[in-house]
Design an enzyme around this catalytic site. Structure first.
Site, PDB file in Angstrom:
ATOM      1  N   HIS A 100      -8.802   5.338  -2.610  1.00  0.00           N
ATOM      2  CA  HIS A 100      -6.642   5.467  -2.807  1.00  0.00           C
ATOM      3  C   HIS A 100      -6.711   6.572  -3.354  1.00  0.00           C
ATOM      4  O   HIS A 100      -7.335   7.645  -4.544  1.00  0.00           O
ATOM      5  CB  HIS A 100      -6.999   4.757  -3.049  1.00  0.00           C
ATOM      6  N   GLU A 170      -4.460   5.853   5.122  1.00  0.00           N
ATOM      7  CA  GLU A 170      -3.359   6.015   4.854  1.00  0.00           C
ATOM      8  C   GLU A 170      -3.049   7.503   4.453  1.00  0.00           C
ATOM      9  O   GLU A 170      -3.229   8.195   3.449  1.00  0.00           O
ATOM     10  CB  GLU A 170      -3.417   5.597   2.965  1.00  0.00           C
TER      11      GLU A 170
HETATM   12  C1  PEP Z   1      -0.574   2.697  -0.774  1.00  0.00           C
HETATM   13  O1  PEP Z   1      -0.825   3.491  -1.893  1.00  0.00           O
HETATM   14  O2  PEP Z   1      -1.076   2.297  -0.835  1.00  0.00           O
HETATM   15  C2  PEP Z   1       0.505   2.926  -0.520  1.00  0.00           C
HETATM   16  C3  PEP Z   1       0.748   1.921   0.653  1.00  0.00           C
HETATM   17  O3  PEP Z   1       2.169   2.635  -1.273  1.00  0.00           O
HETATM   18  P1  PEP Z   1       3.412   2.375  -0.423  1.00  0.00           P
HETATM   19  O4  PEP Z   1       3.292   1.280   0.339  1.00  0.00           O
HETATM   20  O5  PEP Z   1       4.880   2.280  -1.451  1.00  0.00           O
HETATM   21  O6  PEP Z   1       3.885   3.317   0.347  1.00  0.00           O
END
Ligand code: PEP
Length: 252
Positions: A100, A170
């Protein structure tokens, strides 16, 4: 549509013992709504809550995961502050988030991520492997280059079983910002990743999900990207009402 759709709650450094109520509400919703059968719900609370939560919610409807494992490749030993993969597995976790962006900033470099992924898989934990570019990399047009490097430096061709690996794309500029990439941007990213994974790892159907500011409002739009098999959800997963609505809106 009959592929499994993942809804993974990443609670980060949030929650307390009362937060079990949120998971119980999700559980009750799932119990009453058997129509949502092609989905996998996974909660990744902080590790101090994991054992008691998974003890209380013993059900095939909800699975649990951790947000980290030790990179030390043994079960027990003189390693202050470390929790081995075996110990985490014993808390009831079947999944672990690795790579992450918030963790990369603190202490996860490429080598550590690779080691953790291999240790997790060896200990029968399924891995939620996060990749993502930052805003300046996006603006410089090198997103795919960055993502490919993150994949190649972390996934060992000889050791990865793609049935036990979920790739969570992400974009860092989307996490917690309320900004979500356009569908055309996402479409390009996922198509390229699929092609790349096929070329390099001979995997035909990698499990790929999306994370970054997923909400009740944008999940239906994200659903249009057929290569996305679910979501890693931060902020909107903390309250059962929004988490349930995300699931409902996806399947509507
Ligand atoms: C994350 O940090 O994995 C994430 C998806 O956060 P958010 O949904 O708050 O953007």
């Amino acid at each position: 549509m009959n592929k499994t759709i993942y809804f993974i709650a990443n609670w980060k450094m949030n929650g307390n013992h009362n937060s079990i109520k949120e998971i119980e509400r999700v559980f009750n919703f799932l119990k009453k709504n058997a129509i949502y059968k092609f989905k996998k719900i996974i909660f990744c609370p902080p590790v101090n809550l994991l054992s008691s939560f998974s003890e209380k919610i013993k059900s095939r409807l909800i699975d649990f995961g951790t947000q980290d494992i030790s990179k030390i490749n043994i079960s027990n030993g003189p390693y202050t502050g470390q929790l081995s993969a075996k110990m985490l597995k014993e808390t009831g976790a079947n999944y672990v988030i690795i790579g992450h962006s918030e963790k990369r900033i603190i202490d996860e470099d490429f080598k550590t991520i690779k080691e953790k992924i291999n240790i997790a898989l060896k200990n029968k934990l399924k891995v939620i492997f996060c990749i993502g570019e930052n805003l300046s990399q996006k603006n410089n047009g090198i997103s795919l280059k960055v993502l490919k490097k993150q994949i190649l430096s972390s996934l060992d061709k000889k050791k990865i079983n793609f049935d036990n690996l979920i790739i969570a794309y992400e974009p860092i500029w989307s996490i917690g910002t309320g900004i979500v990439p356009s569908n055309s941007y996402l479409d390009k990213i996922y198509r390229n990743l699929k092609k790349f994974l096929k070329e390099k790892y001979k995997v035909n159907k990698p499990i790929m999900i999306y994370g970054g500011s997923v909400t009740t409002d944008n999940v239906a739009t994200l659903r249009e990207i057929s290569l996305i098999s679910g979501f890693l959800i931060g902020g909107a997963s903390l309250k059962s009402a929004s988490f349930i609505k995300i699931i409902k809106n996806y399947f509507r």
